[in-house]
Design a protein around this motif. Structure first.
Motif, short mmCIF file in Angstrom:
data_model
loop_
_atom_site.label_atom_id
_atom_site.label_comp_id
_atom_site.label_asym_id
_atom_site.label_seq_id
_atom_site.Cartn_x
_atom_site.Cartn_y
_atom_site.Cartn_z
N LEU A 128 5.31 8.79 4.03
CA LEU A 128 4.34 7.73 3.78
C LEU A 128 3.89 7.73 2.32
CD1 LEU A 128 2.23 8.15 7.03
CD2 LEU A 128 3.71 6.22 6.47
N GLY A 132 4.43 4.59 -0.13
CA GLY A 132 3.32 4.00 -0.86
C GLY A 132 3.62 3.90 -2.35
N SER A 158 1.08 -0.76 -0.20
CA SER A 158 0.90 0.57 -0.82
C SER A 158 -0.57 0.93 -0.88
CB SER A 158 1.51 0.59 -2.22
OG SER A 158 0.89 -0.37 -3.06
N MET A 161 -1.78 2.66 2.33
CA MET A 161 -1.10 3.88 2.79
C MET A 161 -2.01 5.12 2.89
SD MET A 161 2.01 3.67 3.76
CE MET A 161 3.38 2.51 3.72
N ILE A 165 -1.60 8.33 5.42
CA ILE A 165 -1.24 9.66 4.90
C ILE A 165 -2.21 10.71 5.40
CG2 ILE A 165 -1.06 11.06 2.80
CD1 ILE A 165 -0.12 8.48 1.35
N PHE A 183 -5.48 0.89 9.20
CA PHE A 183 -4.43 0.51 8.26
C PHE A 183 -4.43 -1.00 8.03
CE2 PHE A 183 -0.01 -1.10 7.83
CZ PHE A 183 0.27 -0.62 6.57
#
Length: 305
Positions: A128, A132, A158, A161, A165, A183
């Motif tokens: 991830l 990103g 991006s 992300m 993460i 998200f």
């Protein structure tokens, strides 16, 4: 004493140059969203801070490095348009205070170290992190930013992300409704936020030939598209109910308030004032929502709520 002061000033100057090159402001805001995903994952899967202390440290370091690398590559590639815009014309990559080679190697080294740190949490977190970085540098910076009004939408991937993460660094499964909601909200939030900036910096973007939506399609189209995204933002408040009614209500109230401000402000204010109010509320929305997620999660972890 004089020599000592000169050395101190030189060190401060170096720190300032590096800070502007890696965009520490963006790093700080993205670390907050990463920690929101991380703490929410800890709470969801009932881990204590001690259980995952190493992962927390590595996720934080890795995220800082990857986000800083993205900022470095972006500054490197955008030197030409940055030199035209008032808000970016003094960046070290434009003024020459940092060389092309130094910036390039800074980005490469930070990328490698950051993705490696994330890998030692979980391979998914590293993937991830890489995605990103890739989306920010290639599809956004090197392609769509200069070619289409949908550059903000591509860049938003991006920008959203970090919560993934953080979640994946603790538990390598990002299919839970709560993190999907976080998200999507992180993605959608960026359009009203950056549209507002583009309206306020309309002339600069036009001079630099950057096809931001307000520059190409005008204020009315931007207003309509903003409201569509805010409705989507509101709808994606509901997945939080899988964890907490309170979190859902905070996200819902913030989203509805933003939509009301957009409609009311557009009809009562000139475009500049409307854009300013939308920009300021976007910062309030992000701060309140993600701080609430972090506080709620930590309270659950520490007090077994």
């Amino acid at each position: 004493m004089k020599k000592g002061k000169q050395t101190e000033m030189a060190n401060q100057s170096t720190i300032s140059i590096l800070s502007e090159t890696v965009k520490t402001g963006i790093i700080k805001s993205n670390i907050i969203t990463m920690l929101a995903g991380l703490t929410l994952s800890l709470y969801t899967y009932e881990y204590s801070i001690g259980d995952k202390l190493l992962e927390i440290v590595l996720a934080t370091i890795g995220s800082i490095l990857v986000i800083g690398a993205a900022g470095s590559f972006n500054n490197l590639y955008d030197r030409d348009i940055d030199s035209i815009m008032n808000r970016t014309k003094n960046r070290p990559t434009v003024t020459g205070n940092i060389s092309f080679q130094t910036t390039l190697w800074l980005g490469i080294i930070m990328s490698l170290l950051g993705i490696t740190a994330l890998y030692f949490t979980t391979p998914l977190a590293a993937l991830l992190g890489f995605l990103g970085l890739f989306f920010y540098v290639v599809p956004y910076t090197m392609w769509t930013k200069r070619t289409t009004v949908y550059n903000t939408e591509i860049g938003s991937i991006s920008g959203a992300m970090p919560p993934l993460i953080g979640w994946a660094a603790i538990y390598p499964d990002i299919t839970h409704p709560a993190i999907i909601g976080l998200f999507v909200i992180s993605v959608i939030w960026q359009m009203p936020h950056f549209y507002a900036i583009a309206i306020r910096r309309h002339d600069e973007y036009k001079a630099a030939n950057v096809p931001m939506l307000p520059v190409v399609k005008g204020i009315k189209r931007t207003y309509i598209q903003t409201n569509v995204y805010l409705i989507i933002l509101i709808l994606f408040s509901f997945p939080f109910i899988t964890l907490s009614l309170g979190l859902m209500l905070v996200a819902l109230i913030l989203g509805v308030a933003w939509l009301v401000l957009s409609i009311y402000g557009y009809n009562k204010m000139d475009p500049e004032k409307w854009a300013k109010s939308m920009f300021l509320f976007s910062l309030l929305h992000m701060t309140v929502l993600f701080s609430t997620v972090i506080i709620y999660s930590l309270m659950g972890i520490f007090f077994n709520l």
